[in-house]
Scaffold this motif. Structure first.
Motif: not given
Length: 381
Positions: A20-22, A248-251, A256-259
């Motif tokens: 994820s880009t988070i 909310a953090v999980l979502e 922001k997942a790198d698909a």
């Protein structure tokens, strides 16, 4: 009573533990990882698992080798056990056995090994290793463990197998305590192998009911082989002051997942799963959101307040899980917070159970434990 043990994923790979880009306040640098190991040991973690990959994947651009990195963490700590993941097809087992025996001498017997039969065909073939079919890789892993144990315990050890050979080997020193052997895998071949030669069986993340079912199945395999096994479960923990904040953090991680990278990983691992005889590879039924954390850690549901997560953890203990292997978003700070906030709550709940208290975990968890046939953890029966 045997308490549930806690382990964490070592971030020896760049990019953190989610695809994820988070923002992930973590690092694969050795100095950072030594700080994490010391912090984990201080707050109650007993194990750490160092990942194995030679050609970095899952979107990472760098990764440190697992056995050398594990030894560095062991030498920087006093009590923490470090599990080094290894692929049998990249090692001559006698050589690894010698490394492990030396590591045991250096670290007061705190090295463990996670024998990974592997799914990443491209990495193996690019390094010149012949790629075996799925069940053959598990046969190779079983033979690999047999050679390790033979070299560690016997003088003049010989082995003439389908994958490895050894002739009249005597090693000194032999380890006073053999490294514990962990393994994962969801297929029939993996479960049968674990029942015969491994000490621990790792499960990908799953619900309480799913964990109970897999513990029951694999335990039955082991009983038929006249052995006992311990069980580890993967989970990704998001512990915050409120459940809403944690969710909310999980979502955000998933949003922001790198698909592209997640889909590439999905294609690789599900192709490997489809190669099994029963099509029950470790990621056979994983959805996109599950694969953002690459061992289905979100499925374990460790998302909420410290109290909520502790109660869910105890439910897993009651259905037979002996060790929880945890991933975190911001590794060092969340390892410390988990150890300070959640582990003491789990210990309190365990103590109340031992004292005979009728401890309700909440309707959903109580129902899941009851549906699994009640407490299955040997120490709690």
């Amino acid at each position: 009573m045997s308490e549930l043990k806690f382990a964490y994923w070592v971030p020896n790979v760049s990019g953190g533990l989610v695809v994820s880009t988070i923002e992930q306040r973590t690092s694969h640098d050795p100095a950072y990882n030594i700080e994490v190991a010391k912090a984990a040991e201080r707050v109650g973690f007993e194990y750490a698992l160092t990942q194995v990959r030679y050609a970095a994947s899952y979107g990472a651009d760098a990764q440190h080798e697992s056995t050398s990195f594990s030894l560095a963490l062991l030498l920087a700590t006093q009590r923490l056990k470090v599990i080094a993941a290894v692929h049998p097809y990249f090692w001559q087992p006698g050589v690894l056995a010698k490394f492990a025996a030396t590591a045991q001498e250096l670290t007061d017997d705190r090295l463990a090994l996670n024998v990974v039969s592997g799914w990443y065909k491209g990495e193996a073939t690019s390094l010149g290793v012949p790629w075996l079919e799925h069940d053959e890789r598990y046969r190779q892993s079983e033979e690999f463990i047999e050679v390790l144990r033979g070299v560690w315990t016997q003088d003049g050890f010989s082995h003439y197998g389908d994958f490895f050979q050894a002739r009249d080997i005597t090693f000194r020193p032999q380890p006073r305590s053999q490294p514990e052997i962990f393994q994962g895998g969801n297929s029939d071949a993996a479960q049968a192998m674990a029942s015969r030669v491994s000490d621990w069986y790792f499960m990908n993340g799953k619900s309480v009911a799913g964990a109970a079912e897999q513990v029951r199945d694999v335990r039955a395999h082991a009983e038929r082989a006249g052995r006992t096994l311990k069980f580890g479960l993967n989970g990704f923990a998001v512990v915050r002051e409120t459940r809403e904040e944690a969710e909310a953090v999980l979502e955000e991680i998933i949003d922001k997942a790198d698909a592209t990278k997640v889909e590439g990983f999905r294609a690789s691992v599900q192709q490997a799963g489809n190669a099994t005889g029963n099509r029950k590879g470790m990621w056979a039924d994983s959805e996109f959101r599950d694969l953002v954390q690459y061992n289905d850690g979100f499925r374990t549901g460790l998302v909420g307040t410290a109290d909520e997560v502790a109660r869910r953890i105890l439910a897993y203990r009651l259905v037979g899980v002996d060790l929880l292997l945890l991933g975190f978003l911001h590794v060092k700070e969340e390892v410390e917070a988990f150890g300070e906030l959640v582990i003491p709550r789990v210990r309190e709940l365990e103590a109340r159970l031992v004292a005979g208290e009728d401890l309700g975990l909440g309707a959903e968890l109580d129902e899941a434990v009851a549906a699994a046939g009640g407490p299955a953890a040997p120490a709690l029966v």
